[in-house]
Design an enzyme around this catalytic site. Structure first.
Site, mmCIF file in Angstrom:
data_model
loop_
_atom_site.group_PDB
_atom_site.id
_atom_site.type_symbol
_atom_site.label_atom_id
_atom_site.label_comp_id
_atom_site.label_asym_id
_atom_site.label_seq_id
_atom_site.Cartn_x
_atom_site.Cartn_y
_atom_site.Cartn_z
ATOM 1 N N TYR A 226 -9.602 14.306 -9.102
ATOM 2 C CA TYR A 226 -8.504 13.628 -9.809
ATOM 3 C C TYR A 226 -7.623 14.663 -10.531
ATOM 4 C CZ TYR A 226 -6.459 10.693 -13.561
ATOM 5 O OH TYR A 226 -5.624 10.065 -14.448
ATOM 6 N N ASN B 78 0.875 -1.174 0.000
ATOM 7 C CA ASN B 78 0.000 0.000 0.000
ATOM 8 C C ASN B 78 0.908 1.218 0.000
ATOM 9 O OD1 ASN B 78 -1.703 2.075 0.526
ATOM 10 N ND2 ASN B 78 -2.645 1.167 2.358
#
Ligand code: AKB
Length: 315
Positions: A141, A51
């Protein structure tokens, strides 16, 4: 020999880029990693479950494998980001900052981080959008990619981190499915045609967007990463371009191969995102500085997509 860590190796771009990097630099020199446990892609490799938000794990993986280059591909894309903006911001920004910090403290050779045409917004010039222009993104984004570009420039200027980046248009490939983007329709449409189904498009028929076939995107990435550092003058992110088309045009290109194929249009929230992006991109800097030149237009890509989907079926 450089040792490469790919973060996000199980995604649409990651699956293909990792394979190309392995073919080019040797399987042992590329370490695929992802938060997902789709390790089956990489049965015989040193897959790392990682991660990118876990900075210590990132640092350990970098040290344990003697990593000298990182490709950070993990991100939440434009459409998905809107359903959880805070998480999209966290993953896209903290992920990049963790990688830039590891690059700085561990003195890594090079970093690759993708940006996107999503850095542009409603006030940006739509036709042949230049490298330097107004960028007023209105998705989380796009905002994270624009901020990320500034961080890349900052780490290059202040710490000499050799970070390189491309503003990808919509990417179209046959091996992996995209997840959560506004340009995803241009991948799904091929699968529907190939499977003999009709396609309901979430964008209006005349929505033009810049797009690129995956083979071109992989080649652009590797060419930029292999370019002499002096040639890489843009340290935020490079415009690159290959083709632009609308849903109607891709439908017509596919219909040449599948005359029975049918399409209908049901625009949703993604239409607004698409409307804020450029129609076409001016990529003169990438062409002049490190020799970028695309190979695929809509017709050639359509032939490749349909042929490859058929061969995948046979295998
Ligand atoms: C998206 O649609 O979000 C991505 C992109 C253009 O960056 N494919």
């Amino acid at each position: 020999m450089s040792k490469i860590l790919v973060i996000g190796a199980c995604g649409q771009l990651g699956t293909e880029l990792t394979q190309s990097l392995m073919n080019r630099y040797g399987h042992d020199n590329v370490i695929p990693s992802d938060i997902s446990d789709k390790k089956e892609f990489y049965k015989n490799n040193n897959f790392e479950t990682l991660n990118v938000l876990d900075k210590e794990a990132l640092l350990n993986a970098t040290k344990n494998h003697g990593i000298s280059q990182i490709y950070l591909l993990a991100a939440v894309l434009s459409a998905k980001g809107e359903s959880d903006p805070m998480f999209a911001w966290k993953l896209n920004m903290e992920g990049l900052l963790n990688v830039l910090e590891v690059a700085r403290t561990e003195n890594l050779e090079k970093i690759y981080w993708p940006s996107s045409i999503a850095v542009f917004g409603p006030s940006t010039q739509k036709e042949m959008t230049p490298q330097e222009t107004i960028a007023d993104p209105n998705t989380v984004y796009g905002i994270s990619k624009l901020a990320g570009e500034r961080w890349c420039q900052y780490y290059f200027d202040k710490y000499g981190v050799d970070v390189r980046s491309i503003r990808y248009p919509g990417l179209i490939g046959w091996k992996g499915q995209p997840g959560g983007g506004t340009t995803d329709y241009a991948v799904e449409i091929y699968h529907k045609a190939f499977n003999g189904e009709s396609f309901e498009c979430f964008l209006e028929e005349d929505t033009y967007l810049p797009m690129m076939y995956m083979d071109d995107a992989i080649r652009a990435t590797i060419e930029l990463m292999e370019a002499d550092p002096e040639k890489v003058k843009v340290r935020s992110s490079y415009n690159v371009s290959a083709m632009s088309f609308s849903p109607k045009e891709i439908f017509n290109a596919i219909k040449l191969h599948y005359p029975q194929f049918e399409i209908s249009y049901k625009p949703d929230f993604r239409q607004k995102i698409a409307n804020s992006w450029p129609y076409s991109i001016d990529d003169s800097e990438a062409r002049d500085e490190w020799g970028w030149n695309p190979n695929f237009d809509l017709g050639k890509m359509t032939e490749e997509m349909l042929t490859n989907l058929a061969s995948k079926e046979v295998v």
